[in-house]
Design a protein around this motif. Structure first.
Motif, PDB file in Angstrom:
ATOM      1  N   UNK A   1      -4.564   7.319  10.699  1.00 30.25           N
ATOM      2  CA  UNK A   1      -3.465   6.652  10.010  1.00 30.25           C
ATOM      3  C   UNK A   1      -3.767   6.516   8.525  1.00 30.25           C
ATOM      4  N   UNK A   2      -2.711   6.591   7.693  1.00 33.34           N
ATOM      5  CA  UNK A   2      -2.863   6.348   6.257  1.00 33.34           C
ATOM      6  C   UNK A   2      -2.846   4.859   5.941  1.00 33.34           C
ATOM      7  N   UNK A   3      -2.132   4.099   6.758  1.00 34.73           N
ATOM      8  CA  UNK A   3      -2.017   2.654   6.536  1.00 34.73           C
ATOM      9  C   UNK A   3      -2.249   1.947   7.876  1.00 34.73           C
ATOM     10  N   UNK A   4      -3.196   1.009   7.887  1.00 33.87           N
ATOM     11  CA  UNK A   4      -3.533   0.316   9.134  1.00 33.87           C
ATOM     12  C   UNK A   4      -3.439  -1.191   8.906  1.00 33.87           C
ATOM     13  N   UNK A   5      -2.663  -1.877   9.768  1.00 29.95           N
ATOM     14  CA  UNK A   5      -2.570  -3.332   9.685  1.00 29.95           C
ATOM     15  C   UNK A   5      -3.898  -3.971  10.055  1.00 29.95           C
TER      16      UNK A   5
ATOM     17  N   UNK B   1       6.024  15.534   2.716  1.00 32.75           N
ATOM     18  CA  UNK B   1       4.786  15.085   3.330  1.00 32.75           C
ATOM     19  C   UNK B   1       5.102  14.039   4.396  1.00 32.75           C
ATOM     20  N   UNK B   2       4.180  13.873   5.307  1.00 34.21           N
ATOM     21  CA  UNK B   2       4.322  12.842   6.339  1.00 34.21           C
ATOM     22  C   UNK B   2       3.069  11.979   6.312  1.00 34.21           C
ATOM     23  N   UNK B   3       3.260  10.666   6.260  1.00 33.06           N
ATOM     24  CA  UNK B   3       2.142   9.730   6.355  1.00 33.06           C
ATOM     25  C   UNK B   3       2.333   8.871   7.605  1.00 33.06           C
ATOM     26  N   UNK B   4       1.275   8.195   7.989  1.00 30.65           N
ATOM     27  CA  UNK B   4       1.331   7.397   9.213  1.00 30.65           C
ATOM     28  C   UNK B   4       0.924   5.959   8.924  1.00 30.65           C
ATOM     29  N   UNK B   5       1.783   5.035   9.312  1.00 27.00           N
ATOM     30  CA  UNK B   5       1.471   3.607   9.205  1.00 27.00           C
ATOM     31  C   UNK B   5       1.488   2.993  10.604  1.00 27.00           C
ATOM     32  N   UNK B   6       0.426   2.270  10.973  1.00 26.78           N
ATOM     33  CA  UNK B   6       0.391   1.597  12.272  1.00 26.78           C
ATOM     34  C   UNK B   6      -0.045   0.152  12.075  1.00 26.78           C
ATOM     35  N   UNK B   7       0.450  -0.700  12.959  1.00 26.67           N
ATOM     36  CA  UNK B   7       0.040  -2.102  12.878  1.00 26.67           C
ATOM     37  C   UNK B   7      -1.384  -2.252  13.395  1.00 26.67           C
TER      38      UNK B   7
ATOM     39  N   UNK C   1       7.250   8.244   6.005  1.00 31.54           N
ATOM     40  CA  UNK C   1       6.187   7.428   6.591  1.00 31.54           C
ATOM     41  C   UNK C   1       6.567   7.143   8.042  1.00 31.54           C
ATOM     42  N   UNK C   2       5.804   7.713   8.970  1.00 30.40           N
ATOM     43  CA  UNK C   2       5.997   7.432  10.390  1.00 30.40           C
ATOM     44  C   UNK C   2       5.416   6.056  10.684  1.00 30.40           C
ATOM     45  N   UNK C   3       6.120   5.266  11.475  1.00 28.45           N
ATOM     46  CA  UNK C   3       5.648   3.910  11.759  1.00 28.45           C
ATOM     47  C   UNK C   3       5.558   3.714  13.276  1.00 28.45           C
ATOM     48  N   UNK C   4       4.405   3.248  13.733  1.00 21.15           N
ATOM     49  CA  UNK C   4       4.273   2.908  15.157  1.00 21.15           C
ATOM     50  C   UNK C   4       3.468   1.613  15.282  1.00 21.15           C
ATOM     51  N   UNK C   5       3.521   1.015  16.468  1.00 28.37           N
ATOM     52  CA  UNK C   5       2.819  -0.261  16.622  1.00 28.37           C
ATOM     53  C   UNK C   5       1.321  -0.068  16.845  1.00 28.37           C
ATOM     54  N   UNK C   6       0.968   0.800  17.823  1.00 24.04           N
ATOM     55  CA  UNK C   6      -0.454   0.950  18.150  1.00 24.04           C
ATOM     56  C   UNK C   6      -0.847   2.424  18.059  1.00 24.04           C
ATOM     57  N   UNK C   7      -1.938   2.725  17.370  1.00 22.08           N
ATOM     58  CA  UNK C   7      -2.490   4.078  17.374  1.00 22.08           C
ATOM     59  C   UNK C   7      -3.657   4.080  18.349  1.00 22.08           C
ATOM     60  N   UNK C   8      -3.571   4.995  19.353  1.00 21.54           N
ATOM     61  CA  UNK C   8      -4.580   5.007  20.417  1.00 21.54           C
ATOM     62  C   UNK C   8      -5.100   6.437  20.544  1.00 21.54           C
TER      63      UNK C   8
ATOM     64  N   UNK D   1       0.826  -1.214   0.000  1.00 20.67           N
ATOM     65  CA  UNK D   1       0.000   0.000   0.000  1.00 20.67           C
ATOM     66  C   UNK D   1       0.858   1.261   0.000  1.00 20.67           C
ATOM     67  N   UNK D   2       1.955   1.217   0.762  1.00 22.28           N
ATOM     68  CA  UNK D   2       2.830   2.402   0.832  1.00 22.28           C
ATOM     69  C   UNK D   2       3.412   2.704  -0.537  1.00 22.28           C
ATOM     70  N   UNK D   3       3.878   1.654  -1.218  1.00 21.80           N
ATOM     71  CA  UNK D   3       4.476   1.854  -2.545  1.00 21.80           C
ATOM     72  C   UNK D   3       3.415   2.329  -3.538  1.00 21.80           C
ATOM     73  N   UNK D   4       2.248   1.691  -3.482  1.00 15.14           N
ATOM     74  CA  UNK D   4       1.194   2.031  -4.440  1.00 15.14           C
ATOM     75  C   UNK D   4       0.736   3.477  -4.238  1.00 15.14           C
ATOM     76  N   UNK D   5       0.471   3.819  -2.988  1.00 11.97           N
ATOM     77  CA  UNK D   5      -0.040   5.147  -2.668  1.00 11.97           C
ATOM     78  C   UNK D   5       0.941   6.241  -3.073  1.00 11.97           C
TER      79      UNK D   5
END
Lengths: 313, 187
Positions: free
Chosen positions: B145-149, B127-133, B100-107, B23-27
């Motif tokens: 988040x832009x990307x959610x596991x 730009x800054x995007x956010x990916x979380x598991x 792309x900022x990466x974190x485990x949990x978005x709360x 998704x990150x690559x595609x987006x």
């Protein structure tokens, strides 16, 4: 990792080895700020640091101010000579006034040993000792320790020589407390008249000849000869002092190639250190100043960053 | 704390990261100027794994940075003792990068708010995007988040634990129940 439970920093004698290591480990991330374009963090936003210096200072006061400002605190420097102290206001009343004006942290320097402790017992905010008489100068001790750790990796088994007027030196005392707690071997060197009796009870070796001590040293801290405190005739002449205890090019050659030459500043060039020795590639005197900002940031973070009622003392 | 439910096992986690990497690559229509920044602690191995996956797909190396946000927390004056600060290690210029900022949990979103401030102080990314598991809801700030596991509905009394091989020895996501009411702190 140790937990920080102190409200004040009065001396390195009060800290455990783990607490000292905690400050040093925080100084690393603080030093990273030096390389940034925007040297400003929001960490202590809304906190006020007031410096109260009853003795002159360039490095300590400036680096406290820079450290507090980079962490986002507001800083007020009380210029004692132009304050109501000149009208006769006492030390305690001055401190209470400064606290009432909104200080969260008071950084104090005073010619009398124990002044910072007296203040800490009087005010409700945090107090940092920026030098009290010949007692302690803990933030100088911390920056010396950080500089050694940065260059040497650790302390265990290191041999550090402190040379100069040990008797009048608060830097020497803070260095001795810190270095011995962290496992370094300290040798203090100086004229017998400037060696306080009983200093070996702090766990140091005492020597009166510099050259032999230098040959095996991993670092030498050359103390400033405090000319303003030398009116008692404790040694024959500044020239003789320079010859016997001054760090010069020839003595620098005796030092091992990876040893550090440190000096807390300001230097009396030609007295305790010559220009050649101060410019030796092993000299870290200006690095010490930068590291002073980093360790003071770490300390301010620990004293003023968190919730107050979790603190013990 | 008793484990209440397993949200992901090792296979689920692997597949979720694989999808996120695509998704990150595609987006971003490729990986030009792309860099990942992991938020300490568990965002870091996640960012490294995502960078590895993206690098494999695109036949290139993706830069990874490490961000410590302690100096930027808005709850420092509520905490005792003070949290330990670790080094941020951003080995590239963030200016003009797509981060792309990466974190485990978005709360609550407060960690991400702090991370955005920390990142901006290092320069001006394009730009800054956010990916979380895991996105567990209960936001207190306007952040998404832009990307959610995986979206995991939770109550505030629950704690979501992301376990990662690099730190915990296993890959797994579990929900635990707090005995006392949660104080709303992100992991």
């Amino acid at each position: 990792m140790a937990v920080w439970r102190h409200k004040h920093l009065l001396g390195l004698a009060d800290l455990t080895a783990e607490e000292i290591e905690l400050v040093l480990s925080l100084a690393g991330p603080c030093k990273e700020i030096f390389g940034r374009e925007i040297k400003k963090l929001p960490t202590l936003r809304g906190k006020t640091v007031i410096t109260l210096f009853f003795e002159p200072s360039t490095r300590t006061r400036t680096s406290f101010e820079v450290a507090a400002k980079w962490l986002g605190a507001d800083v007020v420097n009380l210029s004692v000579a132009q304050s109501s102290v000149a009208k006769g206001e006492s030390f305690i009343d001055t401190a209470k006034t400064v606290e009432a004006a909104g200080a969260d942290v008071i950084v104090v320097r005073h010619a009398i040993a124990g002044a910072a402790k007296l203040l800490a017992e009087t005010v409700r905010c945090s107090v940092i000792n920026a030098g009290d008489g010949a007692h302690e100068h803990p933030t100088q001790g911390l920056l010396d320790l950080y500089t050694i750790k940065e260059r040497k990796g650790g302390f265990h088994g290191l041999r550090v020589v402190i040379v100069g007027d040990i008797m009048h030196s608060r830097v020497a005392r803070s260095d001795i407390w810190g270095l011995t707690k962290l496992g370094a071997k300290v040798t203090v060197v100086g004229p017998p008249t400037l060696m306080p009796p009983g200093i070996e009870t702090l766990g140091v070796e005492v020597a009166y000849e510099l050259d032999a001590a230098l040959a095996r040293a991993d670092g030498v801290n050359v103390l400033r000869l405090q000319l303003e405190r030398q009116k008692k005739g404790l040694f024959p002449s500044v020239r003789e002092y320079a010859r016997l205890y001054g760090m010069n090019a020839e003595r620098a050659r005796r030092l091992p190639p990876d040893a550090l030459i440190m000096h807390p500043g300001p230097t009396n060039l030609g007295v305790e250190i010559t220009e050649e020795a101060a410019c030796d590639p092993r000299a870290v005197i200006t690095t010490q100043v930068s590291n002073g900002v980093a360790v003071r940031m770490a300390l301010l973070y620990l004293l003023a960053g968190g919730k107050e009622d979790g603190l013990l003392s | 704390m008793p484990i209440k439910a397993e949200v992901m096992d090792a296979g689920d986690l692997r597949r979720a990261l694989f999808r996120l990497s695509r998704e990150i690559v595609e987006h971003n229509k490729g990986v030009e100027d792309l860099a990942l920044v992991g938020i300490r602690t568990r965002g870091v191995p996640l960012a490294q794994r995502l960078a590895g996956l993206i690098g494999e797909q695109e036949g290139t190396r993706i830069q990874v940075g490490v961000l410590d946000i302690t100096f930027y927390r808005d709850d420092l004056s509520l905490l005792s003792p003070q949290p330990v600060v670790h080094q941020s290690e951003i080995p590239f210029r963030v200016a003009e990068k797509k981060i792309v900022l990466v974190d485990d949990v978005l709360y609550t979103g407060r960690t991400v708010r702090a991370a955005l401030d920390a990142l901006m102080d290092l320069g001006r990314p394009r730009l800054i995007q956010l990916a979380v598991l895991i996105d567990r809801g209960h936001r207190e700030l306007p952040i998404r988040a832009d990307y959610v596991g995986k979206n995991v509905p939770t109550s505030r009394r629950e704690v979501v634990h992301v376990l990662l091989k690099e730190i915990d020895g296993e890959d797994r996501v579990v929900i635990e129940e707090l005995s006392a009411p949660s104080v709303g702190k992100e992991t």
